[in-house]
Design a protein around this motif. Structure first.
Motif, PDB file in Angstrom:
ATOM      1  N   ALA A 138       0.848  -1.203   0.000  1.00 28.87           N
ATOM      2  CA  ALA A 138       0.000   0.000   0.000  1.00 28.87           C
ATOM      3  C   ALA A 138       0.876   1.242   0.000  1.00 28.87           C
ATOM      4  O   ALA A 138       1.917   1.279   0.659  1.00 28.87           O
ATOM      5  CB  ALA A 138      -0.907   0.016   1.227  1.00 28.87           C
ATOM      6  N   GLY A 139       0.421   2.268  -0.724  1.00 30.73           N
ATOM      7  CA  GLY A 139       1.090   3.561  -0.709  1.00 30.73           C
ATOM      8  C   GLY A 139       0.033   4.647  -0.627  1.00 30.73           C
ATOM      9  O   GLY A 139      -1.101   4.444  -1.077  1.00 30.73           O
ATOM     10  N   ALA A 140       0.378   5.770  -0.014  1.00 33.37           N
ATOM     11  CA  ALA A 140      -0.599   6.851   0.126  1.00 33.37           C
ATOM     12  C   ALA A 140       0.066   8.199  -0.087  1.00 33.37           C
ATOM     13  O   ALA A 140       1.263   8.349   0.182  1.00 33.37           O
ATOM     14  CB  ALA A 140      -1.243   6.797   1.512  1.00 33.37           C
ATOM     15  N   VAL A 141      -0.708   9.157  -0.573  1.00 33.66           N
ATOM     16  CA  VAL A 141      -0.216  10.536  -0.669  1.00 33.66           C
ATOM     17  C   VAL A 141      -1.309  11.482  -0.193  1.00 33.66           C
ATOM     18  O   VAL A 141      -2.499  11.193  -0.335  1.00 33.66           O
ATOM     19  CB  VAL A 141       0.207  10.947  -2.111  1.00 33.66           C
ATOM     20  N   VAL A 142      -0.878  12.600   0.385  1.00 38.70           N
ATOM     21  CA  VAL A 142      -1.795  13.687   0.712  1.00 38.70           C
ATOM     22  C   VAL A 142      -1.621  14.746  -0.361  1.00 38.70           C
ATOM     23  O   VAL A 142      -0.490  15.087  -0.728  1.00 38.70           O
ATOM     24  CB  VAL A 142      -1.492  14.282   2.104  1.00 38.70           C
ATOM     25  N   MET A 143      -2.752  15.223  -0.884  1.00 30.57           N
ATOM     26  CA  MET A 143      -2.684  16.275  -1.913  1.00 30.57           C
ATOM     27  C   MET A 143      -3.368  17.542  -1.414  1.00 30.57           C
ATOM     28  O   MET A 143      -4.440  17.484  -0.811  1.00 30.57           O
ATOM     29  CB  MET A 143      -3.336  15.774  -3.198  1.00 30.57           C
ATOM     30  N   GLU A 144      -2.705  18.671  -1.668  1.00 29.83           N
ATOM     31  CA  GLU A 144      -3.209  19.975  -1.205  1.00 29.83           C
ATOM     32  C   GLU A 144      -2.798  21.041  -2.209  1.00 29.83           C
ATOM     33  O   GLU A 144      -1.980  20.796  -3.094  1.00 29.83           O
ATOM     34  CB  GLU A 144      -2.563  20.356   0.133  1.00 29.83           C
ATOM     35  N   LYS A 145      -3.286  22.241  -1.977  1.00 32.90           N
ATOM     36  CA  LYS A 145      -2.779  23.384  -2.740  1.00 32.90           C
ATOM     37  C   LYS A 145      -1.336  23.632  -2.320  1.00 32.90           C
ATOM     38  O   LYS A 145      -1.004  23.504  -1.141  1.00 32.90           O
ATOM     39  CB  LYS A 145      -3.598  24.630  -2.424  1.00 32.90           C
ATOM     40  N   VAL A 146      -0.520  23.973  -3.286  1.00 34.48           N
ATOM     41  CA  VAL A 146       0.885  24.292  -2.973  1.00 34.48           C
ATOM     42  C   VAL A 146       1.240  25.628  -3.635  1.00 34.48           C
ATOM     43  O   VAL A 146       0.643  26.014  -4.641  1.00 34.48           O
ATOM     44  CB  VAL A 146       1.864  23.192  -3.465  1.00 34.48           C
ATOM     45  N   ASN A 147       2.208  26.307  -3.052  1.00 34.49           N
ATOM     46  CA  ASN A 147       2.600  27.581  -3.661  1.00 34.49           C
ATOM     47  C   ASN A 147       4.112  27.688  -3.878  1.00 34.49           C
ATOM     48  O   ASN A 147       4.628  28.722  -4.247  1.00 34.49           O
ATOM     49  CB  ASN A 147       2.096  28.771  -2.831  1.00 34.49           C
ATOM     50  N   ASN A 148       4.803  26.569  -3.624  1.00 31.09           N
ATOM     51  CA  ASN A 148       6.262  26.613  -3.793  1.00 31.09           C
ATOM     52  C   ASN A 148       6.741  25.871  -5.042  1.00 31.09           C
ATOM     53  O   ASN A 148       7.924  25.693  -5.266  1.00 31.09           O
ATOM     54  CB  ASN A 148       6.956  26.031  -2.555  1.00 31.09           C
ATOM     55  N   SER A 149       5.792  25.387  -5.846  1.00 30.93           N
ATOM     56  CA  SER A 149       6.156  24.706  -7.099  1.00 30.93           C
ATOM     57  C   SER A 149       4.917  24.683  -7.982  1.00 30.93           C
ATOM     58  O   SER A 149       3.839  25.108  -7.556  1.00 30.93           O
ATOM     59  CB  SER A 149       6.625  23.272  -6.843  1.00 30.93           C
ATOM     60  N   SER A 208       2.156   0.123  -6.541  1.00 37.89           N
ATOM     61  CA  SER A 208       3.550   0.201  -7.015  1.00 37.89           C
ATOM     62  C   SER A 208       4.075   1.636  -7.062  1.00 37.89           C
ATOM     63  O   SER A 208       5.145   1.924  -6.536  1.00 37.89           O
ATOM     64  CB  SER A 208       3.679  -0.436  -8.401  1.00 37.89           C
ATOM     65  N   ILE A 209       3.325   2.544  -7.693  1.00 39.40           N
ATOM     66  CA  ILE A 209       3.824   3.920  -7.853  1.00 39.40           C
ATOM     67  C   ILE A 209       3.914   4.666  -6.510  1.00 39.40           C
ATOM     68  O   ILE A 209       4.963   5.235  -6.209  1.00 39.40           O
ATOM     69  CB  ILE A 209       3.002   4.702  -8.908  1.00 39.40           C
ATOM     70  N   PRO A 210       2.853   4.670  -5.680  1.00 42.87           N
ATOM     71  CA  PRO A 210       2.995   5.424  -4.419  1.00 42.87           C
ATOM     72  C   PRO A 210       4.061   4.841  -3.467  1.00 42.87           C
ATOM     73  O   PRO A 210       4.674   5.597  -2.721  1.00 42.87           O
ATOM     74  CB  PRO A 210       1.593   5.387  -3.801  1.00 42.87           C
ATOM     75  N   VAL A 211       4.275   3.532  -3.506  1.00 43.93           N
ATOM     76  CA  VAL A 211       5.344   2.958  -2.665  1.00 43.93           C
ATOM     77  C   VAL A 211       6.706   3.435  -3.180  1.00 43.93           C
ATOM     78  O   VAL A 211       7.564   3.879  -2.416  1.00 43.93           O
ATOM     79  CB  VAL A 211       5.282   1.408  -2.645  1.00 43.93           C
ATOM     80  N   LEU A 212       6.877   3.387  -4.491  1.00 44.99           N
ATOM     81  CA  LEU A 212       8.131   3.831  -5.111  1.00 44.99           C
ATOM     82  C   LEU A 212       8.387   5.312  -4.807  1.00 44.99           C
ATOM     83  O   LEU A 212       9.506   5.723  -4.483  1.00 44.99           O
ATOM     84  CB  LEU A 212       8.006   3.604  -6.619  1.00 44.99           C
ATOM     85  N   LEU A 213       7.324   6.084  -4.877  1.00 41.86           N
ATOM     86  CA  LEU A 213       7.408   7.526  -4.606  1.00 41.86           C
ATOM     87  C   LEU A 213       7.871   7.765  -3.167  1.00 41.86           C
ATOM     88  O   LEU A 213       8.787   8.553  -2.908  1.00 41.86           O
ATOM     89  CB  LEU A 213       6.018   8.139  -4.831  1.00 41.86           C
TER      90      LEU A 213
END
Lengths: 330, 76
Positions: free
Chosen positions: A164-175, A290-295
């Motif tokens: 399992a892999g997970a990401v948190v997504m939010e507004k960003v202002n540095n990229s 696969s992708i979130p674990v690699l990330l």
């Protein structure tokens, strides 16, 4: 209307404790470590055991991602789980994750797009943040494919692993965050990679289970050829949307189905080996995970710098495929 | 290099075999190549000769001569 810039602000992953090596498989079926390594690049994979499941891995990966993002569960507006192996038939795994995390302000749902699930979920999350009042979304890729493979079929059972892999997504202002995404499907090729049973047409009955209709069937060579083609094309497409080429990528994070698919696609894109990340040797094909674990592994190694241009590309049953171009935010 | 020469070079690279062991009559079974090897070779050949070999055609290809004939017929 000005679109918000959306990026990944936290990553996490979780793997089963039990390691199943090629050597272990040699004792179970007629195969060899050498054959598996040469054909697939896989040396070992993780398989769930007592006390581990889709939900436990998803929750563990999510907690890490939330911690790295510095968020409390109740701050989440939405939870999307990409999976083909839910915790149970009903309700969605996302609702079960919501309960475990106590993310009481989030809406929660699952989606299925085979091994491309994570790219689909990430794309949907990006749209919600960019175009609606939602601010913080948890995206999870989790699959327990050990449950869907026929452990007597040496052509498929050596390929897959759990994670399992997970990401948190939010507004960003540095990229620039997520710059471009593209999703594709070709349902006419459904019968090249599929599980016939377990749905309404061939339900779970003793007879259907005896016929092994609940296991993955795959036409390896055709999947291989199509995978290389569409992974190259969709990567080039998201790059083109931003006027870039593969030479501009800091790293490519491809779905981990087979090292030979990855290598062939990499050569066609004209990329150096060091710029294309892999972990298939340790985990096999973990589908949506696969992708979130690699990330997350790359983040833990400190591989990315803020502003790095990253590509993600996946391919899976459906057929489905898709790619994402982003500028790293952390 | 003629078509056979190019085909032989690609086969040798992919299957890790000696050029001497590849003739027009050599079959992929002789070379111990499985379906995945054949697919990878076909993909390399498609790139080298800028043509597309359909899945049905791939199934008919049994020997090195079959590939050379196919390429000769489909390139000008």
């Amino acid at each position: 209307m000005k679109q918000e810039t959306v990026g990944i602000t936290g990553t996490g992953h979780a793997l089963p404790k039990r390691v199943l090596s090629n050597r272990d498989l040699e004792k179970m079926i007629d195969t060899s470590d050498r054959w598996i390594r040469e054909r697939t690049g896989i040396i070992e994979r993780r398989i769930i055991s007592e006390g581990e499941s889709t939900l436990t891995l998803a929750v563990k990966a999510s907690q890490q991602a939330l911690q790295k993002a510095g968020l409390l569960p109740e701050e989440l507006d939405m939870i999307i789980v990409a999976s083909v192996t839910p915790e149970q038939a009903l309700p969605s795994t996302a609702c079960l994750v919501q309960a475990k995390l106590n993310a009481k302000n989030a809406s929660a749902f699952d989606l299925t797009a085979g091994c491309t699930g994570f790219i689909y979920a990430l794309t949907i999350a990006k749209q919600f943040i960019a175009n609606s009042s939602l601010h913080k979304i948890l995206v999870i890729g989790v699959d327990i494919l050990s449950y869907l493979v026929d452990w007597e079929d040496r052509k498929t059972c050596v390929l897959f692993g759990d994670g399992a892999g997970a990401v948190v997504m939010e507004k960003v202002n540095n990229s620039r965050g997520i710059i471009a995404t593209r999703l594709y499907s070709e349902g006419s090729k459904a019968d090249l990679l599929y599980i016939p049973g377990g749905g309404t047409v061939l339900p779970i009955t003793k007879e259907n289970l005896d016929k092994k209709l609940n296991f993955i069937k795959m036409n390896g060579p055709e999947v291989f050829k199509f995978a290389v083609k569409v992974m190259v094309e969709s990567t080039q497409e998201v790059l083109k949307m931003d006027g870039k080429t593969a030479a501009d990528l800091s790293y490519l994070i491809p779905h981990q189905a087979n090292i030979r698919i990855i290598d062939t696609a990499r050569k066609r894109l004209g990329m150096e080996k060091e710029k294309v990340l892999t972990n298939i040797e340790k985990y096999g094909n973990m589908s949506s995970a696969s992708i979130p674990v690699l990330l997350d592994e790359a983040v833990e190694k400190g591989l990315f710098r803020q502003g790095d241009l990253l590509g993600m590309v996946a391919f899976g049953a459906g057929f489905t495929w898709g790619a994402c171009l982003m500028e790293w935010s952390l | 290099m003629d078509i056979f020469g190019k085909v032989r070079k690609i086969i040798c690279e992919h299957l890790d075999v000696n050029e001497d062991s590849v003739t027009l009559k050599t079959t992929f079974e002789d070379l111990d190549a499985d379906s995945l090897d054949v697919v990878e070779m076909v993909m390399a050949l498609e790139e080298e000769f800028d043509l597309e070999i359909s899945d049905e055609e791939v199934e008919k290809i049994k020997s090195v001569g079959d590939i050379v004939n196919y390429i000769e017929e489909h390139t000008s």
